[in-house]
Enzyme design. Structure first.
Site, PDB file in Angstrom:
ATOM      1  CG  HIS A  80      13.007  27.423   5.098  1.00 34.02           C
ATOM      2  ND1 HIS A  80      13.629  28.210   4.029  1.00 34.02           N
ATOM      3  CD2 HIS A  80      12.940  28.225   6.010  1.00 34.02           C
ATOM      4  CE1 HIS A  80      13.615  29.516   4.610  1.00 34.02           C
ATOM      5  NE2 HIS A  80      13.133  29.335   5.719  1.00 34.02           N
ATOM      6  CD  GLU A 123      -6.229  27.926  -1.990  1.00 35.04           C
ATOM      7  OE1 GLU A 123      -5.826  29.158  -2.458  1.00 35.04           O
ATOM      8  OE2 GLU A 123      -5.166  26.813  -2.027  1.00 35.04           O
ATOM      9  CG  ASP A 177     -15.508  26.322   5.710  1.00 34.63           C
ATOM     10  OD1 ASP A 177     -14.355  25.802   5.859  1.00 34.63           O
ATOM     11  OD2 ASP A 177     -15.535  27.503   5.251  1.00 34.63           O
TER      12      ASP A 177
HETATM   13  N1  HPA Z   1     -10.967  30.629   4.015  1.00 39.41           N
HETATM   14  C1  HPA Z   1     -12.311  30.285   4.536  1.00 39.41           C
HETATM   15  N2  HPA Z   1     -12.704  29.174   4.480  1.00 39.41           N
HETATM   16  C2  HPA Z   1     -11.843  28.196   4.420  1.00 39.41           C
HETATM   17  C3  HPA Z   1     -10.550  28.393   4.024  1.00 39.41           C
HETATM   18  C4  HPA Z   1     -10.172  29.891   3.765  1.00 39.41           C
HETATM   19  O1  HPA Z   1      -8.975  30.227   3.372  1.00 39.41           O
HETATM   20  N3  HPA Z   1     -10.064  27.088   3.887  1.00 39.41           N
HETATM   21  C5  HPA Z   1     -10.701  26.286   4.209  1.00 39.41           C
HETATM   22  N4  HPA Z   1     -11.886  26.979   4.676  1.00 39.41           N
END
Ligand code: HPA
Length: 235
Positions: free
Chosen positions: A5, A179, A204
């Site tokens: 890779h 994440e 978010d």
């Molecule tokens: N989950 C939910 N919201 C998120 C994520 C995730 O993995 N990454 C960035 N916003």
């Protein structure tokens, strides 16, 4: 020698690699930090850049999304290209109310879903933790900025279909964000005797209703995360 890779030669990578998820972001970071960087690999559109920042060698390469994708690249970097530290620069969904959108999380640990670390390190009840020296370097570079926190995150193998109560349970035990890559990164560093850190912008919020960032805010907050990640990489 090239791996399946990464079509680079030994010596093409710096000991420190900055690793966003998105290959386009990797290219933007390289243009910003080291305009004279050389492209040392380009398999599957995942370009790797090597150059210098403040006279110190640095490489930048994307991980793709999710722990399995990251694990492929990081395993090859650690085992075939003499890379010593990988610093993920990415985003997370906010979980606990210690963070708000736009904050930056220096992830000192990563709870994780999935089996990658169980396969890598079967003989112990492994905790995926960041390298302390890198946490410290990133924290010092934040210079007391109240929008920067050191806290654990959760690395999941799913983006969709996580029930709100599962997010709330994670938040209750002090998990700052969700994440999809840090857990495997920390496991691989432990397995191979290397160093790792994730620096994550809260893009978010999953348990607090809030307004998404504007494009300008995203850029400013990304620059903040990048500054901390570079400080850790070159420390
Ligand atoms: N989950 C939910 N919201 C998120 C994520 C995730 O993995 N990454 C960035 N916003």
């Amino acid at each position: 020698m090239a791996t399946p890779h990464i079509n680079a030669e030994k010596g093409d990578f710096a000991p420190a690699v900055l690793m966003p998820g998105d290959p386009k972001r990797a290219e933007r970071m390289a243009n910003l930090l080291m305009p004279d960087a050389k492209v040392v690999s380009d398999v599957r559109g995942i370009k790797a850049f090597t150059g210098e920042v403040d006279g110190k060698p640095l490489s930048i390469m994307a991980s793709g999304m999710g722990q399995p994708s990251l694990a492929i690249y990081v395993t090859e970097l650690f085992t075939e290209f003499d890379v010593e530290r990988v610093i993920r620069v990415g985003t997370c969904g906010g979980l606990s109310d210690v963070v708000k959108i736009g904050d930056v999380v220096i992830a000192n640990g990563a709870h994780y879903e999935g089996v990658i670390n169980t396969h890598l390190i079967p003989e112990t009840h492994f905790s995926a933790v960041a390298s302390h020296n890198l946490v410290q370097a990133a924290w010092e570079a934040a210079e007391g900025d109240p929008g920067v926190v050191v806290a654990p995150v959760i690395s999941r193998d799913r983006f969709y279909d996580v029930p709100r109560e599962v997010d709330e349970a994670a938040a209750r035990v002090g998990t700052a964000g969700a994440e999809m890559e840090a857990g495997a990164l920390y496991g691989l560093a432990a397995r191979h005797g290397k160093q790792a850190l994730a620096v994550l912008t809260v893009s978010d919020h999953l348990t607090v209703d809030s307004v998404d960032m504007t494009a300008e805010e995203r850029e400013t907050n990304f620059q903040k995360a990048l500054k901390l990640a570079v400080a850790a990489a070159l420390s």
